[in-house]
Motif scaffolding. Sequence first.
Motif, PDB file in Angstrom:
ATOM      1  N   UNK A  58      -6.687  -6.251  19.416  1.00  0.00           N
ATOM      2  CA  UNK A  58      -5.412  -6.226  20.135  1.00  0.00           C
ATOM      3  C   UNK A  58      -4.201  -6.186  19.212  1.00  0.00           C
ATOM      4  N   UNK A  59      -4.358  -6.557  17.942  1.00  0.00           N
ATOM      5  CA  UNK A  59      -3.219  -6.634  17.029  1.00  0.00           C
ATOM      6  C   UNK A  59      -3.394  -5.653  15.886  1.00  0.00           C
ATOM      7  N   UNK A  60      -2.327  -4.894  15.606  1.00  0.00           N
ATOM      8  CA  UNK A  60      -2.359  -3.948  14.508  1.00  0.00           C
ATOM      9  C   UNK A  60      -1.910  -4.587  13.206  1.00  0.00           C
ATOM     10  N   UNK A  61      -1.142  -3.843  12.438  1.00  0.00           N
ATOM     11  CA  UNK A  61      -0.648  -4.342  11.148  1.00  0.00           C
ATOM     12  C   UNK A  61       0.092  -5.658  11.352  1.00  0.00           C
ATOM     13  N   UNK A  62      -0.184  -6.656  10.475  1.00  0.00           N
ATOM     14  CA  UNK A  62       0.332  -8.007  10.674  1.00  0.00           C
ATOM     15  C   UNK A  62       1.224  -8.499   9.538  1.00  0.00           C
ATOM     16  N   UNK A  63       1.447  -7.673   8.525  1.00  0.00           N
ATOM     17  CA  UNK A  63       2.280  -8.077   7.399  1.00  0.00           C
ATOM     18  C   UNK A  63       2.144  -7.095   6.258  1.00  0.00           C
ATOM     19  N   UNK A  64       2.950  -7.316   5.214  1.00  0.00           N
ATOM     20  CA  UNK A  64       2.891  -6.442   4.060  1.00  0.00           C
ATOM     21  C   UNK A  64       3.776  -5.217   4.218  1.00  0.00           C
ATOM     22  N   UNK A  65       3.638  -4.298   3.254  1.00  0.00           N
ATOM     23  CA  UNK A  65       4.447  -3.079   3.226  1.00  0.00           C
ATOM     24  C   UNK A  65       3.553  -1.867   3.035  1.00  0.00           C
ATOM     25  N   UNK A  66       3.729  -0.878   3.914  1.00  0.00           N
ATOM     26  CA  UNK A  66       3.018   0.393   3.814  1.00  0.00           C
ATOM     27  C   UNK A  66       4.045   1.501   3.615  1.00  0.00           C
ATOM     28  N   UNK A  67       3.848   2.317   2.579  1.00  0.00           N
ATOM     29  CA  UNK A  67       4.724   3.459   2.317  1.00  0.00           C
ATOM     30  C   UNK A  67       3.867   4.717   2.292  1.00  0.00           C
ATOM     31  N   UNK A  68       4.234   5.709   3.100  1.00  0.00           N
ATOM     32  CA  UNK A  68       3.558   7.009   3.103  1.00  0.00           C
ATOM     33  C   UNK A  68       4.602   8.069   2.774  1.00  0.00           C
ATOM     34  N   UNK A  90       0.857  -1.187   0.000  1.00  0.00           N
ATOM     35  CA  UNK A  90       0.000   0.000   0.000  1.00  0.00           C
ATOM     36  C   UNK A  90       0.889   1.231   0.000  1.00  0.00           C
ATOM     37  N   UNK A  91       0.696   2.105  -1.000  1.00  0.00           N
ATOM     38  CA  UNK A  91       1.472   3.334  -1.113  1.00  0.00           C
ATOM     39  C   UNK A  91       0.526   4.526  -1.070  1.00  0.00           C
ATOM     40  N   UNK A  92       0.802   5.471  -0.172  1.00  0.00           N
ATOM     41  CA  UNK A  92       0.046   6.722  -0.077  1.00  0.00           C
ATOM     42  C   UNK A  92       0.991   7.848  -0.471  1.00  0.00           C
ATOM     43  N   UNK A  93       0.678   8.558  -1.542  1.00  0.00           N
ATOM     44  CA  UNK A  93       1.583   9.589  -2.037  1.00  0.00           C
ATOM     45  C   UNK A  93       1.437  10.908  -1.274  1.00  0.00           C
ATOM     46  N   UNK A  94       0.361  11.062  -0.507  1.00  0.00           N
ATOM     47  CA  UNK A  94       0.173  12.251   0.296  1.00  0.00           C
ATOM     48  C   UNK A  94       0.342  11.959   1.779  1.00  0.00           C
ATOM     49  N   UNK A  95      -0.435  12.669   2.611  1.00  0.00           N
ATOM     50  CA  UNK A  95      -0.394  12.468   4.061  1.00  0.00           C
ATOM     51  C   UNK A  95      -1.364  11.363   4.475  1.00  0.00           C
ATOM     52  N   UNK A  96      -1.226  10.905   5.702  1.00  0.00           N
ATOM     53  CA  UNK A  96      -2.153   9.923   6.276  1.00  0.00           C
ATOM     54  C   UNK A  96      -2.510  10.349   7.694  1.00  0.00           C
ATOM     55  N   UNK A  97      -3.706   9.990   8.146  1.00  0.00           N
ATOM     56  CA  UNK A  97      -4.207  10.427   9.445  1.00  0.00           C
ATOM     57  C   UNK A  97      -3.703   9.591  10.609  1.00  0.00           C
ATOM     58  N   UNK A  98      -4.399   9.712  11.731  1.00  0.00           N
ATOM     59  CA  UNK A  98      -4.010   9.012  12.956  1.00  0.00           C
ATOM     60  C   UNK A  98      -4.256   7.503  12.846  1.00  0.00           C
TER      61      UNK A  98
END
Length: 271
Positions: free
Chosen positions: A139-149, A121-129
Motif C-alpha cells: 500500500x505504500x510506495x517510496x518512504x524517504x530518501x532522494x531519487x534523481x532520474x 539513488x541517481x539514474x543517469x539514463x531513463x527509468x521504466x514504469x
Amino acid sequence: MSGWRLQLRQAPPLRVDLRGITPSTLAGLDGASVEQLKVGYGNAALPLAEFFSVAPASEDALVLEGDLSRVDRIGWQMDGGRMLVDGPAGDQAGGCMRAGELLIKGCAGVLVACEMAGGTLVVEGDAGDFGASTLPGSMDGMRGGTLVVKGRVGHRFGDRMRRGTVVLHGDAGDFLGSRMVAGTIALGGQAGAHVAYGMRRGSLVFAGGRPAAGLPDTFVPAGAEAAVFWQLLSRELARHGGTFESLPRRRIERHLGDRAVAGKGELIFAG
C-alpha cells in the motif's frame, strides 16, 4: 580492501536476482568468500562467480560493470556504503533501500526505488514504469530518501508515494504522482495524461511548464500564499541544476486537490 569490482562475464539467458549483494554484505570478506555468495537465477541459487568476475576495486565502493539490464534488485535493501553501476540496470534497482549512495550510469528498469526509505539513488539514463512506487500487493510506495532520474520515466511514477524527494529531469508518462500520499516530485520535462490522479497530499512541482493534457478538473486554485514554503523548497530543488536551477527566481501558481478524494495535495507550476 577498499571495495570490490564485479564484472559481468556475459549476458545471462535468464534474469539474475542480486538481492543480498550490498557493500555491507561484502565488507570484511575475502575474494573467495565473495565469489561463493549465492544469487537467484530462475528457481535456483548459484554462486556469484557463475556470473561475475570478482576483483578488488581501487575506490571505496562496490562497482558493477557490464550490461546489467537482466540483473534485478541491484542495491536491494542497501543500508549504507556506495554502489556504482557502470551500465544499465534491471528491475527494482534500489528497492527498499535504507541508506547509502547508488549511482546507475545508464538506464534502469521498472520499479526503480520501489519502497525506498533512505539514501540517494541517481539514474543517469531513463527509468521504466512504477518508479518510486509500491511492490505488488503493498500500500505504500517510496518512504524517504532522494531519487534523481536524468532521463525520461515511464507511467505511474510515484504511485502511492509516501515520503521523500523525486527529481525528474526529463519527461514522465501517464499518471505521474497517482494516489500520492506525501513527499515531493519535481518534473523538469513534460508529463503525460492524468497527473496526480487520486492525490491525497504532497507536492508536485512542474518546472518545465503545464502538462500538455491540461490541468485536472478536480484541482482548484489555492487561495493562500506559500512564499516561505516555496523559498525553502525551490532552493532545495535548485541544487539539482538544469531546469530547476532557476526555480527560486520564478513565480508560481498553486492548485490543490485531488478534490475527488478530498485530497490536500498541491500542483505547483513555476512560471
